[in-house]
Design a protein around this motif. Structure first.
Motif, PDB file in Angstrom:
ATOM      1  N   ALA A 139       0.838  -1.200   0.000  1.00 33.66           N
ATOM      2  CA  ALA A 139       0.000   0.000   0.000  1.00 33.66           C
ATOM      3  C   ALA A 139       0.875   1.253   0.000  1.00 33.66           C
ATOM      4  O   ALA A 139       0.587   2.230  -0.717  1.00 33.66           O
ATOM      5  CB  ALA A 139      -0.930  -0.005   1.216  1.00 33.66           C
ATOM      6  N   TYR A 140       1.934   1.249   0.776  1.00 32.29           N
ATOM      7  CA  TYR A 140       2.846   2.397   0.825  1.00 32.29           C
ATOM      8  C   TYR A 140       3.538   2.584  -0.520  1.00 32.29           C
ATOM      9  O   TYR A 140       3.677   3.709  -1.006  1.00 32.29           O
ATOM     10  CB  TYR A 140       3.872   2.208   1.938  1.00 32.29           C
ATOM     11  CG  TYR A 140       4.823   3.362   2.098  1.00 32.29           C
ATOM     12  CD1 TYR A 140       4.366   4.610   2.496  1.00 32.29           C
ATOM     13  CD2 TYR A 140       6.177   3.206   1.834  1.00 32.29           C
ATOM     14  CE1 TYR A 140       5.237   5.681   2.637  1.00 32.29           C
ATOM     15  CE2 TYR A 140       7.065   4.268   1.968  1.00 32.29           C
ATOM     16  CZ  TYR A 140       6.587   5.509   2.370  1.00 32.29           C
ATOM     17  OH  TYR A 140       7.448   6.560   2.508  1.00 32.29           O
ATOM     18  N   GLN A 141       3.946   1.472  -1.139  1.00 29.11           N
ATOM     19  CA  GLN A 141       4.591   1.550  -2.452  1.00 29.11           C
ATOM     20  C   GLN A 141       3.641   2.166  -3.470  1.00 29.11           C
ATOM     21  O   GLN A 141       4.032   3.021  -4.261  1.00 29.11           O
ATOM     22  CB  GLN A 141       5.040   0.164  -2.909  1.00 29.11           C
ATOM     23  CG  GLN A 141       5.766   0.187  -4.240  1.00 29.11           C
ATOM     24  CD  GLN A 141       6.141  -1.200  -4.725  1.00 29.11           C
ATOM     25  OE1 GLN A 141       5.322  -2.113  -4.657  1.00 29.11           O
ATOM     26  NE2 GLN A 141       7.363  -1.340  -5.210  1.00 29.11           N
ATOM     27  N   LYS A 142       2.393   1.756  -3.426  1.00 32.75           N
ATOM     28  CA  LYS A 142       1.395   2.280  -4.360  1.00 32.75           C
ATOM     29  C   LYS A 142       1.183   3.780  -4.130  1.00 32.75           C
ATOM     30  O   LYS A 142       1.090   4.559  -5.080  1.00 32.75           O
ATOM     31  CB  LYS A 142       0.084   1.516  -4.195  1.00 32.75           C
ATOM     32  CG  LYS A 142      -0.962   1.860  -5.204  1.00 32.75           C
ATOM     33  CD  LYS A 142      -2.189   0.990  -5.024  1.00 32.75           C
ATOM     34  CE  LYS A 142      -3.242   1.342  -6.049  1.00 32.75           C
ATOM     35  NZ  LYS A 142      -4.447   0.522  -5.881  1.00 32.75           N
ATOM     36  N   ALA A 143       1.140   4.184  -2.868  1.00 32.74           N
ATOM     37  CA  ALA A 143       0.940   5.589  -2.535  1.00 32.74           C
ATOM     38  C   ALA A 143       2.127   6.450  -2.966  1.00 32.74           C
ATOM     39  O   ALA A 143       1.960   7.621  -3.315  1.00 32.74           O
ATOM     40  CB  ALA A 143       0.708   5.746  -1.031  1.00 32.74           C
ATOM     41  N   GLU A 144       3.311   5.866  -2.997  1.00 32.03           N
ATOM     42  CA  GLU A 144       4.516   6.602  -3.381  1.00 32.03           C
ATOM     43  C   GLU A 144       4.660   6.758  -4.888  1.00 32.03           C
ATOM     44  O   GLU A 144       5.496   7.534  -5.351  1.00 32.03           O
ATOM     45  CB  GLU A 144       5.763   5.904  -2.821  1.00 32.03           C
ATOM     46  CG  GLU A 144       5.932   6.081  -1.330  1.00 32.03           C
ATOM     47  CD  GLU A 144       6.202   7.521  -0.948  1.00 32.03           C
ATOM     48  OE1 GLU A 144       7.180   8.112  -1.447  1.00 32.03           O
ATOM     49  OE2 GLU A 144       5.413   8.061  -0.145  1.00 32.03           O
ATOM     50  N   GLY A 145       3.907   6.002  -5.649  1.00 35.57           N
ATOM     51  CA  GLY A 145       3.974   6.114  -7.110  1.00 35.57           C
ATOM     52  C   GLY A 145       5.317   5.655  -7.643  1.00 35.57           C
ATOM     53  O   GLY A 145       5.803   4.580  -7.290  1.00 35.57           O
ATOM     54  N   ARG A 146       5.949   6.483  -8.485  1.00 35.19           N
ATOM     55  CA  ARG A 146       7.240   6.123  -9.090  1.00 35.19           C
ATOM     56  C   ARG A 146       8.330   5.939  -8.036  1.00 35.19           C
ATOM     57  O   ARG A 146       9.235   5.138  -8.206  1.00 35.19           O
ATOM     58  CB  ARG A 146       7.689   7.188 -10.074  1.00 35.19           C
ATOM     59  CG  ARG A 146       6.865   7.228 -11.317  1.00 35.19           C
ATOM     60  CD  ARG A 146       7.408   8.260 -12.277  1.00 35.19           C
ATOM     61  NE  ARG A 146       6.423   8.524 -13.300  1.00 35.19           N
ATOM     62  CZ  ARG A 146       6.409   9.586 -14.045  1.00 35.19           C
ATOM     63  NH1 ARG A 146       7.337  10.516 -13.888  1.00 35.19           N
ATOM     64  NH2 ARG A 146       5.490   9.751 -14.953  1.00 35.19           N
ATOM     65  N   ASN A 147       8.268   6.693  -6.974  1.00 30.59           N
ATOM     66  CA  ASN A 147       9.278   6.588  -5.915  1.00 30.59           C
ATOM     67  C   ASN A 147       9.157   5.275  -5.136  1.00 30.59           C
ATOM     68  O   ASN A 147      10.071   4.900  -4.413  1.00 30.59           O
ATOM     69  CB  ASN A 147       9.166   7.765  -4.942  1.00 30.59           C
ATOM     70  CG  ASN A 147       9.480   9.082  -5.610  1.00 30.59           C
ATOM     71  OD1 ASN A 147      10.233   9.125  -6.585  1.00 30.59           O
ATOM     72  ND2 ASN A 147       8.912  10.153  -5.107  1.00 30.59           N
ATOM     73  N   GLY A 148       8.046   4.597  -5.289  1.00 30.14           N
ATOM     74  CA  GLY A 148       7.826   3.349  -4.574  1.00 30.14           C
ATOM     75  C   GLY A 148       8.661   2.186  -5.064  1.00 30.14           C
ATOM     76  O   GLY A 148       8.751   1.150  -4.405  1.00 30.14           O
ATOM     77  N   ASP A 149       9.305   2.356  -6.220  1.00 27.95           N
ATOM     78  CA  ASP A 149      10.147   1.276  -6.755  1.00 27.95           C
ATOM     79  C   ASP A 149      11.299   0.921  -5.829  1.00 27.95           C
ATOM     80  O   ASP A 149      11.806  -0.199  -5.871  1.00 27.95           O
ATOM     81  CB  ASP A 149      10.696   1.650  -8.136  1.00 27.95           C
ATOM     82  CG  ASP A 149       9.623   1.584  -9.213  1.00 27.95           C
ATOM     83  OD1 ASP A 149       8.543   1.009  -8.949  1.00 27.95           O
ATOM     84  OD2 ASP A 149       9.870   2.107 -10.320  1.00 27.95           O
TER      85      ASP A 149
END
Length: 167
Positions: free
Chosen positions: A7-17
């Motif tokens: 969920a956090y990765q999704k919320a971070e968008g491109r930075n979530g990689d």
């Protein structure tokens, strides 16, 4: 934890990689936790949970191989990027040992099952405790003669219930 990281990765968008590695680690460990706490019996060596465990082990092995093959890092940096060698060994032993236990049980007692959540190492630990008591107290590194003397004494004096759990 896996759900929260995704969920956090999704919320971070491109930075979530940057969380990809952590999520892969959580996915592999989540599979192992789910399978080793599962109360459903395993009736076949072809059970999908054993295959999932093997894939998780393969992921951990690939992770270690990738870190160790990096020529830019020193040995100390490489060790810091991985779980301890002891943890990796314990995990590998648990996965391979459990699969071996299932295969052996199916070969010697066809039609029976094993419940992964109920398997533990108490009987093996009891032997080590008896070994230490027989082999001069706190001697945690007995030589061959000391070990064999202790093992013969344990086998000869073992309760039948203990011997049955070791088979």
């Amino acid at each position: 934890m896996l759900h929260l990281f995704k969920a956090y990765q999704k919320a971070e968008g491109r930075n979530g990689d940057c969380l990809n590695g952590a999520i892969q680690l959580l996915e592999a460990t989540s599979v192992l936790i789910a399978n080793f706490t599962d109360t459903r019996p395993i009736t076949s060596a072809e059970d999908d949970r054993l295959q999932c465990n093997a894939r998780a082990l393969q992921w951990f092995t690939s992770w270690k191989d990738a870190v160790m093959s990096d020529l830019q890092d020193t040995a100390i940096v490489k060790r810091k990027k991985l779980m301890s060698q002891e943890t990796r060994f314990d995990m590998k032993s648990t996965i391979l040992g459990f699969e071996s236990l299932v295969r052996r049980k199916q070969k010697t007692h066809p039609g029976t099952s094993i419940n992964a959540a109920r398997v533990n190492s108490d009987s093996v630990e009891n032997i080590f405790c008896q070994q230490r008591a027989i082999s001069h107290g706190a001697n945690d590194n007995p030589n061959y003669k000391q070990f064999m003397y202790g093992m013969n004494t344990i086998i000869l004096t073992a309760d039948t219930a203990v011997v049955a759990t070791l088979e």
